[in-house]
Design an enzyme around this catalytic site. Structure first.
Site, PDB file in Angstrom:
ATOM      1  N   GLU A  62      -2.885  -8.774   6.692  1.00  0.00           N
ATOM      2  CA  GLU A  62      -3.856  -9.287   7.565  1.00  0.00           C
ATOM      3  C   GLU A  62      -4.915 -10.161   6.715  1.00  0.00           C
ATOM      4  OE1 GLU A  62      -4.068  -5.750  10.082  1.00  0.00           O
ATOM      5  OE2 GLU A  62      -3.491  -6.925  11.713  1.00  0.00           O
ATOM      6  N   GLU A 103       2.199  -0.733  10.925  1.00  0.00           N
ATOM      7  CA  GLU A 103       1.322  -0.045  11.956  1.00  0.00           C
ATOM      8  C   GLU A 103       2.075   0.643  13.153  1.00  0.00           C
ATOM      9  OE1 GLU A 103       0.706  -2.924  10.702  1.00  0.00           O
ATOM     10  OE2 GLU A 103      -1.301  -3.345  10.235  1.00  0.00           O
TER      11      GLU A 103
HETATM   12  N1  T1G Z   1      -4.987   4.566   4.137  1.00  0.00           N
HETATM   13  C1  T1G Z   1      -5.411   5.850   3.575  1.00  0.00           C
HETATM   14  N2  T1G Z   1      -4.392   6.449   2.501  1.00  0.00           N
HETATM   15  C2  T1G Z   1      -3.096   6.037   2.173  1.00  0.00           C
HETATM   16  C3  T1G Z   1      -2.862   4.787   2.869  1.00  0.00           C
HETATM   17  C4  T1G Z   1      -3.757   4.107   3.569  1.00  0.00           C
HETATM   18  N3  T1G Z   1      -3.230   2.955   4.509  1.00  0.00           N
HETATM   19  N4  T1G Z   1      -1.469   4.534   2.208  1.00  0.00           N
HETATM   20  C5  T1G Z   1      -1.408   5.419   1.512  1.00  0.00           C
HETATM   21  N5  T1G Z   1      -2.274   6.359   1.211  1.00  0.00           N
HETATM   22  C6  T1G Z   1      -2.380   7.487   0.344  1.00  0.00           C
HETATM   23  C7  T1G Z   1      -1.523   8.659   0.875  1.00  0.00           C
HETATM   24  O1  T1G Z   1      -2.140   9.231   1.788  1.00  0.00           O
HETATM   25  C8  T1G Z   1      -1.226   9.303  -0.500  1.00  0.00           C
HETATM   26  O2  T1G Z   1      -2.475   9.953  -0.555  1.00  0.00           O
HETATM   27  C9  T1G Z   1      -1.130   8.051  -1.509  1.00  0.00           C
HETATM   28  O3  T1G Z   1      -2.143   7.062  -0.775  1.00  0.00           O
HETATM   29  C10 T1G Z   1      -0.185   7.537  -1.955  1.00  0.00           C
HETATM   30  O4  T1G Z   1       0.928   7.339  -0.700  1.00  0.00           O
HETATM   31  C11 T1G Z   1      -6.009  -2.954  10.991  1.00  0.00           C
HETATM   32  C12 T1G Z   1      -5.115  -0.427  11.508  1.00  0.00           C
HETATM   33  C13 T1G Z   1       1.502   2.119   0.543  1.00  0.00           C
HETATM   34  C14 T1G Z   1       3.923   2.061   0.690  1.00  0.00           C
HETATM   35  O5  T1G Z   1       0.721   2.126   7.238  1.00  0.00           O
HETATM   36  O6  T1G Z   1       3.079   2.947   3.266  1.00  0.00           O
HETATM   37  O7  T1G Z   1      -3.753  -1.192   8.364  1.00  0.00           O
HETATM   38  O8  T1G Z   1      -1.216  12.428  -0.743  1.00  0.00           O
HETATM   39  O9  T1G Z   1       2.639   8.873  -1.412  1.00  0.00           O
HETATM   40  O10 T1G Z   1       5.128   6.275  -2.004  1.00  0.00           O
HETATM   41  O11 T1G Z   1      -3.581  -3.646  11.253  1.00  0.00           O
HETATM   42  O12 T1G Z   1       1.482   4.923   1.223  1.00  0.00           O
HETATM   43  O13 T1G Z   1      -1.920  10.904  -2.785  1.00  0.00           O
HETATM   44  O14 T1G Z   1      -3.586  11.816  -1.236  1.00  0.00           O
HETATM   45  O15 T1G Z   1       3.076   7.141   0.263  1.00  0.00           O
HETATM   46  O16 T1G Z   1       3.656   4.620  -3.455  1.00  0.00           O
HETATM   47  C15 T1G Z   1      -1.143   0.353   7.574  1.00  0.00           C
HETATM   48  C16 T1G Z   1       0.794   3.435   4.750  1.00  0.00           C
HETATM   49  C17 T1G Z   1      -2.485   1.072   7.845  1.00  0.00           C
HETATM   50  C18 T1G Z   1       0.953   1.723   4.980  1.00  0.00           C
HETATM   51  C19 T1G Z   1       2.533   3.520  -0.918  1.00  0.00           C
HETATM   52  N6  T1G Z   1      -0.625   0.660   6.433  1.00  0.00           N
HETATM   53  N7  T1G Z   1       1.129   3.659   3.364  1.00  0.00           N
HETATM   54  O17 T1G Z   1       3.706   4.495  -0.990  1.00  0.00           O
HETATM   55  O18 T1G Z   1       2.547   6.418  -2.259  1.00  0.00           O
HETATM   56  S1  T1G Z   1      -3.126   0.743   9.408  1.00  0.00           S
HETATM   57  C20 T1G Z   1       0.231   1.641   6.192  1.00  0.00           C
HETATM   58  C21 T1G Z   1       2.348   3.490   2.911  1.00  0.00           C
HETATM   59  C22 T1G Z   1      -3.735  -0.723   9.347  1.00  0.00           C
HETATM   60  C23 T1G Z   1      -4.581  -2.759  10.429  1.00  0.00           C
HETATM   61  C24 T1G Z   1      -3.980  -1.475  10.774  1.00  0.00           C
HETATM   62  C25 T1G Z   1       2.619   3.897   1.373  1.00  0.00           C
HETATM   63  C26 T1G Z   1       2.664   2.923   0.403  1.00  0.00           C
HETATM   64  P1  T1G Z   1      -2.343  11.298  -1.262  1.00  0.00           P
HETATM   65  P2  T1G Z   1       2.338   7.509  -1.069  1.00  0.00           P
HETATM   66  P3  T1G Z   1       4.004   5.662  -2.315  1.00  0.00           P
END
Ligand code: T1G
Length: 699
Positions: A105, A125
């Site tokens: 975004e 999301e």
């Molecule tokens: N926020 C906080 N921590 C996150 C995070 C995030 N968005 N994404 C990953 N982490 C942390 C995760 O908890 C872990 O922490 C570490 O990063 C590695 O993650 C307004 C509201 C990006 C593809 O849903 O899909 O944006 O355990 O083991 O396999 O519209 O993480 O090491 O302490 O999964 O390499 C939307 C979610 C948010 C993406 C990487 N975004 N993340 O995968 O590593 S809502 C998501 C993933 C949003 C807006 C809305 C995957 C990854 P720790 P990992 P990975």
């Protein structure tokens, strides 16, 4: 600083630097706006590039901030994107590796986007029970088209940048870089090439229409309705994207905002966000540092070619790891291999596995009748008959032939791993790896930590579990570990409910309506009622005062073990799995009530669900306070991946916290007053009672 500012000649570069995925937390959002202000105040700067440090452009909003005031504090993501759009100098997003959620975004708010190939682009999301809340539902359709955008938003799945870039007519990327390595230079050059471009293009100004809007969105709603049974978010995604085609941008944005905020507070989204972190936390063992050196697992040995041994072997073959299966008799080996072949051939037939992949996997499989052939295995998993004497024979043999440093694992589901370890001279190398049947399908793996199990053994097993796509949860040593210990209480309550007036199908239907994949009686018929029978017989010796309904024993005495005998709690037509209520069983239960002098009563579905679920919660609280499980989220992961607990409820411990632990304890006190129940079973675990009294939750 989580957003660094540097000037390269006449281009300012703002680099997001908030490891691990450049989550757009408050500090990062502030850093972006400050960078924009600096760039606009610097006459030497003609253009601006925004990019991400490390392994991501940005993984989106910082999910850890949700539910805290930080996520609302200005500049919120909308304000950051608005600052970009109103910037008087061109802002170019240099996208690589991961560009997801709020990260995409943010990029959509930039005037231009340059992408490296191989970047995972997504609006995931919906997997958190949400929808894109910073303009994604309004901007993405304007650059990739309504249908492609809705598919991405409703599925939440990632698409590779080079694939989107290749789609004719798409306007998401203004330029594809030759490679990730050349992205930075190419983005700088691109920024200089548009330094004087005016007016600066805004995605929000692009048209957004669908030629057959009403029909298409009706079709989309019907599709979503079928797939999203327990989750409200997908349908709201459709509403938001439809608003993009029917409303002015600002109004569409307001619609999206309202839908997003409503979803944020749904129990389903709270459950999914809890599970997002619980799944990741499960792989972390509090006293085993993440940098603990791991042993190299190049070759696996499996003892036993039965159902479990075969399924376990397939997991490693699927991950490209050679396996040697050992049996005591050739015909047992032949049977086991034939079962593995049958399983793979079924996948090939369904088009889920290519023939060449099947052959590759089978080529990694060898068999033997001789323990010596396991001497170069790095990990040996025993999956033999569940009897301590048999395990003793196997582990004494392994102790003789396995190479030093080989990990010796038992697939035992109930026996004491410390006793098994004591059969060897190397208890530090012994661990439990409790797979769930069918072992090549069920995601759950309970890693049972013996008192001597070495930390590097645990770290190695957790890493290999990830490689074979298992959700591994560490359990201490106790009878039943985490899952089976809790299911025992659940089954106990299921039996009492029959005594008190329920039928098997009433109990099953009530808990399946709550969301369980399968109720206790259908599950018993699937797993085999004789398993529980054997455990109750053993328990009668070990814990003679444990109270049970007699119905399950009466059922087994009739040989009604379940699907494998064509009849159990239900009847089954030959070759079919449909559970047909059995008059014989209903008569048996009624007779049992008469013999026990029990007057049956109407039990509500609510009471059925509470007694089944809270029995799990109370035992889970005991498991937590005994340190058998280190986190309540681990218990939730066990129940979601091994026992069919409904995902939209977040797991038994999360669900109890949502209900309110005070209310759970109140209900337990009511159940304890029921003379036909087991009052001791409803004695709240001290941890549960304490949290309830303090108004706290588990996680
Ligand atoms: N926020 C906080 N921590 C996150 C995070 C995030 N968005 N994404 C990953 N982490 C942390 C995760 O908890 C872990 O922490 C570490 O990063 C590695 O993650 C307004 C509201 C990006 C593809 O849903 O899909 O944006 O355990 O083991 O396999 O519209 O993480 O090491 O302490 O999964 O390499 C939307 C979610 C948010 C993406 C990487 N975004 N993340 O995968 O590593 S809502 C998501 C993933 C949003 C807006 C809305 C995957 C990854 P720790 P990992 P990975």
């Amino acid at each position: 600083m989580t957003a660094e500012y540097q000037v390269h000649g006449d281009v300012a570069v703002i680099t997001l630097n908030n490891p691990p995925v450049n989550g757009l937390g408050l500090a990062t959002r502030r850093g972006i706006v400050e960078g924009l202000d600096r760039a606009q105040a610097d006459a030497a700067v003609k253009a601006i590039v925004i990019t991400g440090a490390g392994g991501a452009f940005s993984g989106g909003a910082d999910i850890k901030e949700f539910g805290t005031d930080k996520s609302l504090q200005e500049p919120n993501l909308h304000s950051v994107i608005s600052a970009i759009e109103h910037c008087e100098k061109p802002v170019v997003a240099a996208i690589h590796t991961v560009c997801m959620g709020g990260g995409l975004e943010l990029a959509l708010g930039c005037h231009y986007r340059v992408a490296a190939p191989g970047c995972s682009v997504a609006l995931p999301e919906v997997k958190l029970g949400l929808l894109p809340g910073a303009g994604g539902t309004q901007r993405l359709p304007r650059v990739v088209g309504v249908e492609a955008a809705l598919n991405m938003i409703v599925s939440g799945e990632a698409v590779k940048s080079e694939f989107i870039g290749a789609v004719a007519g798409q306007k998401l990327f203004d330029k594809m870089a030759a490679s990730p390595e050349s992205l930075a230079e190419e983005a700088l050059a691109f920024a200089r090439s548009v330094a004087d471009a005016r007016p600066l293009p805004l995605v929000r100004n692009l048209p957004c229409k669908h030629p057959e809007g009403d029909a298409y969105f009706q079709f989309a709603r019907n599709m979503v309705k079928g797939m999203a049974r327990n989750f409200p978010a997908p349908a709201k995604c459709v509403d938001a994207v439809e608003a993009a085609t029917k409303k002015k941008f600002a109004e569409g944005l307001a619609t999206e905002r309202e839908l997003f905020i409503n979803l944020m507070w749904t129990p389903e989204s709270r459950a999914l966000r809890h599970l997002f972190f619980a799944e990741r936390a499960a792989s972390k063992i509090p006293d085993v540092p993440s940098d603990t050196p791991k042993r190299d697992i190049k070759k696996v040995g499996v003892i036993g070619a039965g159902t479990m041994g075969g399924g376990i072997s397939m997991n490693f073959l699927n991950a490209g790891i050679p396996v040697t299966i050992l049996e005591t008799k050739q015909e047992a080996l032949d049977r086991g291999i034939a079962t593995i072949q049958k399983n793979y051939e079924a996948q090939v037939k369904k088009g889920k596995l290519k023939e060449d992949k099947y052959q590759q996997r089978m080529a990694l499989l060898s068999t033997t009748l001789n323990y010596d052939d396991l001497k170069d295995c790095d990990l040996i998993i025993e999956a033999v008959f569940e009897e301590l004497g048999v395990k003793e024979t196997v582990f004494k043999q392994l102790d003789k032939v396995a190479k030093p440093g080989a990990i010796l694992a038992s697939n035992t589901s109930t026996l004491d791993v410390d006793k098994i370890a004591a059969f060897t001279q190397r208890p530090q190398d012994v661990v439990g790896m409790h797979f769930f049947s069918p072992a090549n399908v069920m995601r759950l793996l309970e890693v049972v930590r013996g008192k001597h199990t070495a930390k590097d053994v645990l770290a190695t097993v957790m890493a290999i579990a990830k490689k074979i796509k298992k959700t591994a949860v560490v359990s201490g040593v106790c009878d039943g570990f985490i899952g089976n210990r809790m299911i025992e209480r659940y089954s106990q309550q299921a039996g009492f409910l029959l005594d008190e007036g329920c039928t098997p199908s009433q109990v099953d239907k009530a808990i399946e309506k709550f969301g369980f994949a399968m109720g206790p009686f259908r599950m018993g018929d699937l797993a085999g009622n004789d398993i529980g029978w054997a455990i109750r017989k053993r328990r009668a010796v070990e814990q003679p005062d444990m109270k049970y309904s007699k119905t399950a024993d009466l059922l087994c005495e009739k040989g009604r073990f379940g699907q494998k005998t064509g009849k159990g709690w239900y009847d089954y037509a030959p070759g079919k799995r449909d559970a047909i209520p059995s008059q014989e069983v209903l008569d048996m239960i009624e007779q049992h009530r008469k013999d026990a002098g029990i007057a049956p009563r109407k039990v509500s579905d609510e009471e059925i669900v509470q007694r089944l679920v809270y029995s799990l919660v109370n035992e889970g609280a005991k498991i937590l306070e005994e340190g058998i499980a280190s986190k309540s989220g681990d218990i939730d992961m066990v129940y979601l991946t091994g026992y069919g607990f409904p995902i939209h409820r977040g797991g038994p411990m999360h669900y109890a916290s949502e209900v309110g632990l005070f209310n759970v304890v109140q209900a337990m006190q009511r159940f304890a007053r029921n003379p036909l129940d087991d009052a001791r079973a409803w004695q709240p675990a001290p941890l549960l009672a304490q949290l309830a009294a303090e108004g706290k939750a588990f996680a």
